[in-house]
Design a protein around this motif. Structure first.
Motif, mmCIF file in Angstrom:
data_model
loop_
_atom_site.group_PDB
_atom_site.id
_atom_site.type_symbol
_atom_site.label_atom_id
_atom_site.label_comp_id
_atom_site.label_asym_id
_atom_site.label_seq_id
_atom_site.Cartn_x
_atom_site.Cartn_y
_atom_site.Cartn_z
ATOM 1 N N PHE A 1 5.856 -0.035 7.671
ATOM 2 C CA PHE A 1 6.026 1.168 6.873
ATOM 3 C C PHE A 1 7.486 1.411 6.543
ATOM 4 N N GLY A 2 7.710 1.967 5.367
ATOM 5 C CA GLY A 2 9.036 2.448 5.006
ATOM 6 C C GLY A 2 9.342 3.736 5.739
ATOM 7 N N THR A 3 10.525 4.255 5.505
ATOM 8 C CA THR A 3 10.976 5.441 6.224
ATOM 9 C C THR A 3 10.328 6.718 5.705
ATOM 10 N N ASN B 1 2.351 -5.438 3.780
ATOM 11 C CA ASN B 1 1.468 -6.186 4.663
ATOM 12 C C ASN B 1 1.972 -7.622 4.791
ATOM 13 N N TYR C 1 0.786 5.271 1.032
ATOM 14 C CA TYR C 1 0.058 6.267 1.811
ATOM 15 C C TYR C 1 0.711 7.636 1.642
ATOM 16 N N ILE D 1 0.847 -1.187 0.000
ATOM 17 C CA ILE D 1 0.000 0.000 0.000
ATOM 18 C C ILE D 1 0.889 1.245 0.000
ATOM 19 N N GLY E 1 -3.032 12.013 9.801
ATOM 20 C CA GLY E 1 -2.760 10.598 9.641
ATOM 21 C C GLY E 1 -2.515 10.242 8.187
ATOM 22 N N PRO E 2 -1.955 9.075 7.923
ATOM 23 C CA PRO E 2 -1.724 8.647 6.544
ATOM 24 C C PRO E 2 -3.030 8.492 5.784
ATOM 25 N N LEU F 1 1.322 -4.287 9.241
ATOM 26 C CA LEU F 1 1.684 -3.345 8.194
ATOM 27 C C LEU F 1 3.004 -2.699 8.593
ATOM 28 N N PHE G 1 4.640 7.187 2.111
ATOM 29 C CA PHE G 1 5.121 5.947 2.711
ATOM 30 C C PHE G 1 4.653 4.758 1.895
ATOM 31 N N GLN H 1 1.046 11.276 3.723
ATOM 32 C CA GLN H 1 0.817 11.891 5.026
ATOM 33 C C GLN H 1 1.186 13.372 4.975
#
Lengths: 116, 116
Positions: free
Chosen positions: B106-108, B93, B36, B34, B43-44, B104, B89, B38
């Motif tokens: 998340f990347g940096t 999953n 996202y 996914i 929030g994302p 989930l 981001f 932000q």
């Protein structure tokens, strides 16, 4: 739509206070909700997974007695930060997902918690 | 272990140009990804997702590409607008059979700035 509402947006309180944060899915039923913590300029870190009607599953390193989670209905999960201290200050974000799995999580707008 | 990382922490693009944000993941068992967006203090926001049985998916002005061979994910934003400025981001999953739920990761994050 998939709207998730989080309340409050900001909390400032004294050390030792307990703070409750609410997360609501407004237009869908969420069997699973998630709680994240985000430090400034960093990514989101999963704290716990909340399933309706059962105990939350906490990630390694997250204190269950410090961060109490309740998911009493298909549209509401709460996170209570007990006896909060300055190191608990952070941005807390919840998300909700429809059933079944492998669907996107939809996020609230977060709660900025500042402990003095 | 699992990790999702981004190649570039910041990206500046001229308004109207296309942008590409890249992401590498490490868990070959991941089957759902996914992207996202932000914005500051929020929030994302879900942008687009892709399952592992696909290599491309398109939305409105956005395209996600998945290369499972090299475990790489990218987000293309066409005809960028000032409102596209945000942190993006990628998220991976992962099903966790021992936990009975998913996580989930998340990347940096990549900060995209659209230059007017």
């Amino acid at each position: 739509g998939a709207v998730v509402s989080q309340h409050p947006s900001w909390v400032i309180c004294k050390s030792g206070t307990s703070v409750k944060i609410e997360c609501r899915s407004l237009d869908f039923q969420a069997t699973t909700m998630f709680w994240y913590r985000q430090f400034p300029k960093q990514s989101l870190m999963l704290m716990a997974t909340s399933n309706e009607g059962s105990k939350a599953t906490y990630e390694q390193g997250v204190e269950k007695d410090k961060f109490l989670i309740n998911h009493a209905s298909l549209t509401l999960s709460t996170l209570t930060v007990t006896s909060a201290h300055p190191e608990d200050s952070s941005f807390y974000i919840c998300s909700a997902r429809r059933w079944p799995r492998n669907q996107p999580q939809h996020f609230g707008d977060g709660t900025r918690l500042s402990i003095l | 272990g699992e990790s999702v990382g981004l190649h570039l922490p910041t990206l500046s693009v001229q308004e109207g140009d296309n942008s590409i944000i890249n992401c590498a993941y490490s868990n070959s068992a991941s089957d759902y990804f996914i992207w996202y967006k932000q914005e500051s203090g929020k929030g994302p926001q879900f942008i687009i997702d892709i399952r592992s049985n696909m290599d491309k998916r398109q939305g409105q002005r956005v395209t996600v590409l998945l290369n499972k061979t090299v475990k790489h994910l990218s987000l293309q934003i066409a005809a960028t607008q000032p409102g596209d400025s945000a942190v993006y981001f990628c998220a991976e999953n992962i099903e966790r059979t021992n936990f009975g739920n998913e996580k989930l990761t998340f990347g940096t994050g990549t900060r995209l700035t659209i230059i007017p």
